[in-house]
Design an enzyme around this catalytic site. Structure first.
Site, PDB file in Angstrom:
ATOM      1  N   LYS A   1     -54.463 -18.482 -34.067  1.00  0.00           N
ATOM      2  CA  LYS A   1     -54.807 -17.384 -34.981  1.00  0.00           C
ATOM      3  C   LYS A   1     -56.112 -17.655 -35.730  1.00  0.00           C
ATOM      4  O   LYS A   1     -56.661 -16.792 -36.381  1.00  0.00           O
ATOM      5  CB  LYS A   1     -53.663 -17.146 -35.969  1.00  0.00           C
ATOM      6  CG  LYS A   1     -52.376 -16.654 -35.293  1.00  0.00           C
ATOM      7  CD  LYS A   1     -51.230 -16.488 -36.299  1.00  0.00           C
ATOM      8  CE  LYS A   1     -49.895 -16.241 -35.658  1.00  0.00           C
ATOM      9  NZ  LYS A   1     -49.659 -14.823 -35.298  1.00  0.00           N
TER      10      LYS A   1
ATOM     11  N   THR B   1     -49.031  -7.350 -36.084  1.00  0.00           N
ATOM     12  CA  THR B   1     -48.542  -6.156 -36.771  1.00  0.00           C
ATOM     13  C   THR B   1     -49.112  -6.064 -38.180  1.00  0.00           C
ATOM     14  O   THR B   1     -49.160  -4.976 -38.758  1.00  0.00           O
ATOM     15  CB  THR B   1     -46.999  -6.124 -36.827  1.00  0.00           C
ATOM     16  OG1 THR B   1     -46.515  -7.430 -37.145  1.00  0.00           O
ATOM     17  CG2 THR B   1     -46.408  -5.667 -35.513  1.00  0.00           C
TER      18      THR B   1
ATOM     19  N   HIS C   1     -42.746 -11.478 -26.238  1.00  0.00           N
ATOM     20  CA  HIS C   1     -43.577 -11.413 -27.446  1.00  0.00           C
ATOM     21  C   HIS C   1     -44.691 -12.432 -27.478  1.00  0.00           C
ATOM     22  O   HIS C   1     -45.375 -12.555 -28.498  1.00  0.00           O
ATOM     23  CB  HIS C   1     -42.731 -11.621 -28.698  1.00  0.00           C
ATOM     24  CG  HIS C   1     -41.803 -10.501 -28.997  1.00  0.00           C
ATOM     25  ND1 HIS C   1     -42.130  -9.453 -29.835  1.00  0.00           N
ATOM     26  CD2 HIS C   1     -40.546 -10.254 -28.569  1.00  0.00           C
ATOM     27  CE1 HIS C   1     -41.107  -8.623 -29.917  1.00  0.00           C
ATOM     28  NE2 HIS C   1     -40.123  -9.090 -29.148  1.00  0.00           N
TER      29      HIS C   1
ATOM     30  N   LYS D   1     -50.449  -2.803 -40.625  1.00  0.00           N
ATOM     31  CA  LYS D   1     -50.094  -2.582 -42.036  1.00  0.00           C
ATOM     32  C   LYS D   1     -51.347  -2.499 -42.902  1.00  0.00           C
ATOM     33  O   LYS D   1     -51.446  -1.648 -43.795  1.00  0.00           O
ATOM     34  CB  LYS D   1     -49.199  -3.735 -42.541  1.00  0.00           C
ATOM     35  CG  LYS D   1     -47.838  -3.772 -41.860  1.00  0.00           C
ATOM     36  CD  LYS D   1     -47.137  -5.119 -42.026  1.00  0.00           C
ATOM     37  CE  LYS D   1     -46.019  -5.244 -40.989  1.00  0.00           C
ATOM     38  NZ  LYS D   1     -45.540  -6.621 -40.801  1.00  0.00           N
TER      39      LYS D   1
ATOM     40  N   LYS E   1     -50.580 -14.382 -42.135  1.00  0.00           N
ATOM     41  CA  LYS E   1     -49.816 -14.552 -40.892  1.00  0.00           C
ATOM     42  C   LYS E   1     -49.435 -16.015 -40.795  1.00  0.00           C
ATOM     43  O   LYS E   1     -49.934 -16.835 -41.554  1.00  0.00           O
ATOM     44  CB  LYS E   1     -50.656 -14.134 -39.682  1.00  0.00           C
ATOM     45  CG  LYS E   1     -52.076 -14.708 -39.697  1.00  0.00           C
ATOM     46  CD  LYS E   1     -52.939 -14.124 -38.594  1.00  0.00           C
ATOM     47  CE  LYS E   1     -53.523 -12.768 -38.900  1.00  0.00           C
ATOM     48  NZ  LYS E   1     -52.917 -11.669 -38.170  1.00  0.00           N
ATOM     49  N   ARG E   2     -48.560 -16.341 -39.855  1.00  0.00           N
ATOM     50  CA  ARG E   2     -48.212 -17.747 -39.683  1.00  0.00           C
ATOM     51  C   ARG E   2     -49.457 -18.583 -39.415  1.00  0.00           C
ATOM     52  O   ARG E   2     -50.437 -18.095 -38.867  1.00  0.00           O
ATOM     53  CB  ARG E   2     -47.222 -17.903 -38.518  1.00  0.00           C
ATOM     54  CG  ARG E   2     -45.822 -17.509 -38.880  1.00  0.00           C
ATOM     55  CD  ARG E   2     -45.255 -18.379 -39.996  1.00  0.00           C
ATOM     56  NE  ARG E   2     -44.862 -19.665 -39.494  1.00  0.00           N
ATOM     57  CZ  ARG E   2     -43.615 -20.049 -39.249  1.00  0.00           C
ATOM     58  NH1 ARG E   2     -42.615 -19.234 -39.521  1.00  0.00           N
ATOM     59  NH2 ARG E   2     -43.346 -21.237 -38.776  1.00  0.00           N
TER      60      ARG E   2
HETATM   61  C1  26W Z   1     -38.328 -20.746 -29.470  1.00  0.00           C
HETATM   62  C2  26W Z   1     -39.525 -20.768 -30.326  1.00  0.00           C
HETATM   63  C3  26W Z   1     -40.106 -19.443 -30.547  1.00  0.00           C
HETATM   64  C4  26W Z   1     -39.939 -18.813 -31.771  1.00  0.00           C
HETATM   65  C5  26W Z   1     -40.476 -17.562 -31.999  1.00  0.00           C
HETATM   66  C6  26W Z   1     -40.805 -18.795 -29.558  1.00  0.00           C
HETATM   67  C7  26W Z   1     -41.341 -17.555 -29.784  1.00  0.00           C
HETATM   68  C8  26W Z   1     -41.178 -16.931 -31.002  1.00  0.00           C
HETATM   69  C9  26W Z   1     -41.749 -15.544 -31.249  1.00  0.00           C
HETATM   70  C10 26W Z   1     -41.772 -14.747 -29.988  1.00  0.00           C
HETATM   71  C11 26W Z   1     -43.081 -15.606 -31.896  1.00  0.00           C
HETATM   72  C12 26W Z   1     -43.503 -14.281 -32.434  1.00  0.00           C
HETATM   73  O1  26W Z   1     -43.070 -13.871 -33.497  1.00  0.00           O
HETATM   74  N1  26W Z   1     -44.403 -13.592 -31.735  1.00  0.00           N
HETATM   75  C13 26W Z   1     -45.090 -12.455 -32.322  1.00  0.00           C
HETATM   76  O2  26W Z   1     -44.364 -11.280 -32.066  1.00  0.00           O
HETATM   77  C14 26W Z   1     -44.948 -10.183 -32.756  1.00  0.00           C
HETATM   78  C15 26W Z   1     -44.064  -8.987 -32.544  1.00  0.00           C
HETATM   79  O3  26W Z   1     -44.118  -8.562 -31.224  1.00  0.00           O
HETATM   80  C16 26W Z   1     -46.374  -9.953 -32.275  1.00  0.00           C
HETATM   81  O4  26W Z   1     -46.952  -8.924 -33.041  1.00  0.00           O
HETATM   82  C17 26W Z   1     -47.206 -11.216 -32.419  1.00  0.00           C
HETATM   83  O5  26W Z   1     -48.473 -11.028 -31.847  1.00  0.00           O
HETATM   84  C18 26W Z   1     -46.491 -12.376 -31.762  1.00  0.00           C
HETATM   85  O6  26W Z   1     -47.172 -13.582 -32.040  1.00  0.00           O
END
Ligand code: 26W
Length: 803
Positions: free
Chosen positions: A542, A644, A350, A648, A536-537
């Site tokens: 971003k 995403t 992701h 939406k 978004k975060r």
């Molecule tokens: C371990 C720390 C950590 C925590 C969360 C590493 C990585 C994450 C996630 C992978 C971050 C995340 O939510 N990524 C997002 O995933 C969405 C669903 O696929 C994408 O639409 C976003 O672009 C992406 O930033």
């Protein structure tokens, strides 16, 4: 389901008496909410057990979606919709003088996720049930979800989110299905009587994993799948010798499922996090094997009946854990066990952000999970041995699992899975060509793309009922289960009445949102303004900052010339920052300070406003998205895996203002260049800059007078209250190289913003664009996404055939 209003009212009254010994006139919202929740449970319980029975009887292959996060949002309305009784219940309650919309707010919004990844998992389970895919969710029942965000003097402050305080109506505790998860201790192998090596354990710390199941109700069908979330408890003991050490131990164990880590795309090597990861992985796989054994099939055939999906690397320990169970408990030999494991597992990446990549110190794994450590090292040994005969040693070194004293979780997931996918075409290409290129050389056929999707039920049918009604009047309701049918709306692209109706709906939604903002923030916003939304975060990549710099440029334009011909704008932000992410928190403070400056200036009244909503989450998204005119998707090209909220917002008729990043590329392909506002560096240009190191942000500050003035405003006292933050952000952009090319993309961004300003004035033209976006959004339904996972990765059945 068939339910008459009369029957519902009877049932409701009966349930209220049974549960609370009350009649309606005595009851309050809380009792009414729990009564309705219980009633829905009873309505879906038959189909739930029937679905499970059928899976067993037909020996269906089932998929299990392992995810650290499920960002569900409130479930009451969604369950009513999927059961097909939303209107009946609304009317029935109305007869009692109960307002469903008010009742809905009683339910806590379970924030069991950080952002995109968690919300995707929630959309997926909805779509899997709707598409009649035998697939379930597996995760952790965190006692505390993502922190509640408050602004104090413009700064983010985090408060605990105790969503379980009043209980959760949707869950069922399944004590009989509890399993034990072992941590720490010593492990050694001994030959048994039959001559096979068996592991023996001593001094382990045992944790009882107790599952809480919730029904995942399909839309307009009789499928009810399961979301199983695990809670950590101390195993029952009847010989407590030291009471205080027992209490201490209990607290330590319960802390495993206590709180969700609030980091999004930022890895921190905390021991508790590793415990969480192993906890739900081990519990989930043990429970899957228990279930499988009921079919009396040999473990060699596991992959014919079970698929396990690893959602990002957080559950990557699935690979060694399944190996452990097959080797140690089922006594399979290594090669057979490995073959089964790889065929069962699949993995989604992701993010390409390097700071997100999980790597755990091998010493930490060795002490916490001694047997898993042995198995990981053996997987690594066999991998390097085999690959050394086929590839150059440098490549083998770069791809191995254990390296530099760390276990690389992405490598473990890739090597242990038969499928590796990215979440948008561009993202998958970058994985293959750049980030995971070495693995692509080794395993080209494992790589595939599955572009993300969203559940149009929550994000249109529930969040935007007026739009849903309009669509229904124009094209019927086939699109509800075949979302590409939304394409039929294109027939109305030149129909003035339809376009006017669309405009009216947007206006209505904006007014509703404005009313909510008035109530909650005591802020008046002009509903004739363009509602420009970035939700978004908060993350540097971003580029909320790019948005803010542009807002400052508008501020100066109006201050310089109060008569300037500028379309009024309301800029809406929603964003949480990870508590330890200092820079992101500084940006929050800066946005809030600029908001104070602008919102209090009478000269800007009705022309410019900033609304930074507190505590952005699923419930707020449902209010903001239908009211949006402009969707800000402005990440630095190559950095946003998919996004995403872009989907939406498009589905709700907002016009996308975007870089060619993530799924924005596919949105552009769908609607055409005339119906989306593209700007900024392309992904290949970004990589070119990386290669030649020729970006010097200071030049942009020095040579661009507009930017110069805006950046100076950060440090010259123009923005009261954010002096320290202003300086630090100024430095990051001018002094320290501007990692995400904000200054480089500013002109191009400001130019499209100006085009938007002009386009918006032509209502019909604008609404025509909106209509084409809504019509083109069907393909981004998560129904299609999960159908593709089902047929192309998991090999499980589904009702609707993929595109
Ligand atoms: C371990 C720390 C950590 C925590 C969360 C590493 C990585 C994450 C996630 C992978 C971050 C995340 O939510 N990524 C997002 O995933 C969405 C669903 O696929 C994408 O639409 C976003 O672009 C992406 O930033």
């Amino acid at each position: 389901m068939d339910l008459s209003k009369r029957k519902f009212k009877e049932d409701f009254k009966k349930m209220l008496t049974e549960v609370y010994s009350m009649d309606i006139s005595e009851s309050e919202s809380t009792e009414q909410f729990f009564t309705l929740g219980n009633l829905l449970r009873s309505y879906s319980s038959k189909n739930w057990s029937r679905t499970n029975q059928q899976y067993i009887e037909k020996q269906k292959k089932q998929a299990y979606y392992f995810s650290m996060e499920f960002l569900l949002g409130r479930m009451l309305k969604s369950n009513l919709l999927n059961l097909g009784i939303l209107d009946t219940v609304r009317n029935g309650l109305q007869d009692f003088g109960i307002d469903l919309e008010q009742l809905i707010t009683i339910e806590p919004d379970p924030g069991l996720g950080n952002g995109g990844l968690g919300r995707l998992a929630a959309c997926f389970i909805d779509s899997m049930a709707t598409s009649e895919i035998p697939a379930h969710g597996n995760g952790i029942r965190f006692k505390y979800g993502l922190f509640k965000q408050k602004f104090v003097n413009g700064y983010q402050v985090e408060l605990p989110e105790n969503w379980l305080q009043n209980g959760n109506v949707w869950e069922t505790r399944k004590m009989h299905a509890a399993v034990t998860v072992r941590f720490y201790g010593k492990v050694w192998l001994e030959q048994n009587a039959a001559g096979v090596l068996e592991p023996h354990y001593s001094d382990t710390q045992d944790v009882l994993a107790v599952p809480y199941d919730s029904a995942v109700i399909g839309y307009d069908n009789s499928t009810v799948n399961t979301l199983r979330l695990w809670s950590a408890e101390i195993p029952p003991k009847d010989d407590i010798t030291d009471y205080w050490s027992y209490i201490h131990q209990r607290n330590q164990i319960e802390s495993i499922s206590e709180v969700l880590y609030p980091d999004d795309s930022n890895y921190e090597g905390r021991l508790l996090r590793l415990k969480q990861e192993y906890f739900f992985v081990s519990a989930g796989i043990q429970s899957i094997l228990r279930h499988y054994k009921k079919m009396h099939l040999h473990m060699n055939h596991l992959a014919e009946k079970v698929a396990i999906h690893i959602n990002d690397t957080h559950p990557a320990l699935c690979v060694p854990e399944l190996m452990r169970l097959l080797l140690d408990e089922e006594h399979m030999d290594w090669d057979h066990a490995w073959n089964v494991t790889v065929n069962v597992m699949s993995y989604t990446n992701h993010t390409i952000m390097s700071e997100a990549l999980e790597k755990w110190p091998i010493d930490m794994i060795r002490s916490l999970l001694p047997r898993i450590d042995q198995i990981i090292c053996e997987i690594d040994r066999r991998f390097t041995m085999k690959m050394s005969t086929l590839f150059e040693s440098a490549l083998v070194e770069r791809t191995r699992i254990v390296e530099g004293g760390n276990v690389k979780m992405a490598h473990l997931a890739i090597i242990g899975s038969h499928s590796v996918n990215g979440v948008a075409q561009l993202h998958t290409t970058i994985l293959k060509e750049k980030v995971l290129h070495d693995f692509f050389l080794i395993y080209p056929s494992k790589f595939n793309n599955k572009t993300n999707g969203i559940a149009q039920r929550r994000w249109l049918m529930l969040a935007n009922e007026p739009l849903r009604d309009l669509i229904q009047r124009k094209i019927g309701n086939e699109w509800e289960t075949t979302p590409t049918e939304l394409n039929m709306l294109k027939a109305f692209r030149d129909d003035k009445d339809t376009l006017h109706e669309l405009a009216q709906i947007k206006q209505l939604n904006k007014e509703r949102f404005a009313e909510y903002i008035k109530q909650t923030m005591n802020l008046e916003i002009n509903t004739d303004a363009i509602f420009d939304v970035q939700i978004k975060r908060l993350h540097a990549y971003k580029r909320q900052l790019l948005n803010l710099l542009h807002i400052l440029s508008l501020y100066f334009k109006i201050k310089d010339d109060p008569q300037a011909d500028i379309q009024p704008r309301v800029f809406i932000f929603g964003a949480k920052a990870a508590p330890s992410y200092t820079y992101a928190k500084q940006i929050i403070k800066l946005i809030n300070s600029v908001a104070d400056l602008i919102n209090q200036d009478r000269e800007l009244e009705n022309k410019l406003k900033i609304v930074f909503v507190e505590n952005y989450g699923v419930s707020l998204a449902e209010k903001i998205i239908p009211a949006a005119d402009v969707s800000e998707q402005i990440s630095l090209a190559s950095k946003e895996a998919s996004g995403t909220s872009n989907m939406k917002l498009m589905l709700n008729g907002a016009i996308t203002l975007a870089t060619l990043d993530g799924a924005n590329v596919e949105i552009r392909d769908r609607v055409g260049d005339q119906n989306i506002m593209i700007f900024g560096l392309r992904e290949n240009e970004v990589y070119q800059y990386y290669r030649d190191g020729s970006y010097h942000s200071r030049n942009y500050y020095e040579r661009n007078p507009v930017l110069h003035r805006i950046l100076d405003a950060l440090i010259d006292g123009t923005i009261p209250g954010a002096e320290a933050e202003g300086h630090s952000i100024f430095d990051s952009l001018v002094q320290y190289g501007d990692e995400y090319f904000v200054l480089r993309d500013f002109d191009s961004y400001a130019a499209v913003q100006e085009r938007i300003d002009h386009l918006y004035r032509d209502t019909l033209k604008w609404q025509r664009m909106a209509l084409i976006n809504i019509a083109g959004a069907g393909i981004f339904s998560s129904d299609y996404t999960v159908q593709q996972y089902a047929s192309q990765i998991w090999d499980v059945s589904s009702k609707v055939h993929p595109l």
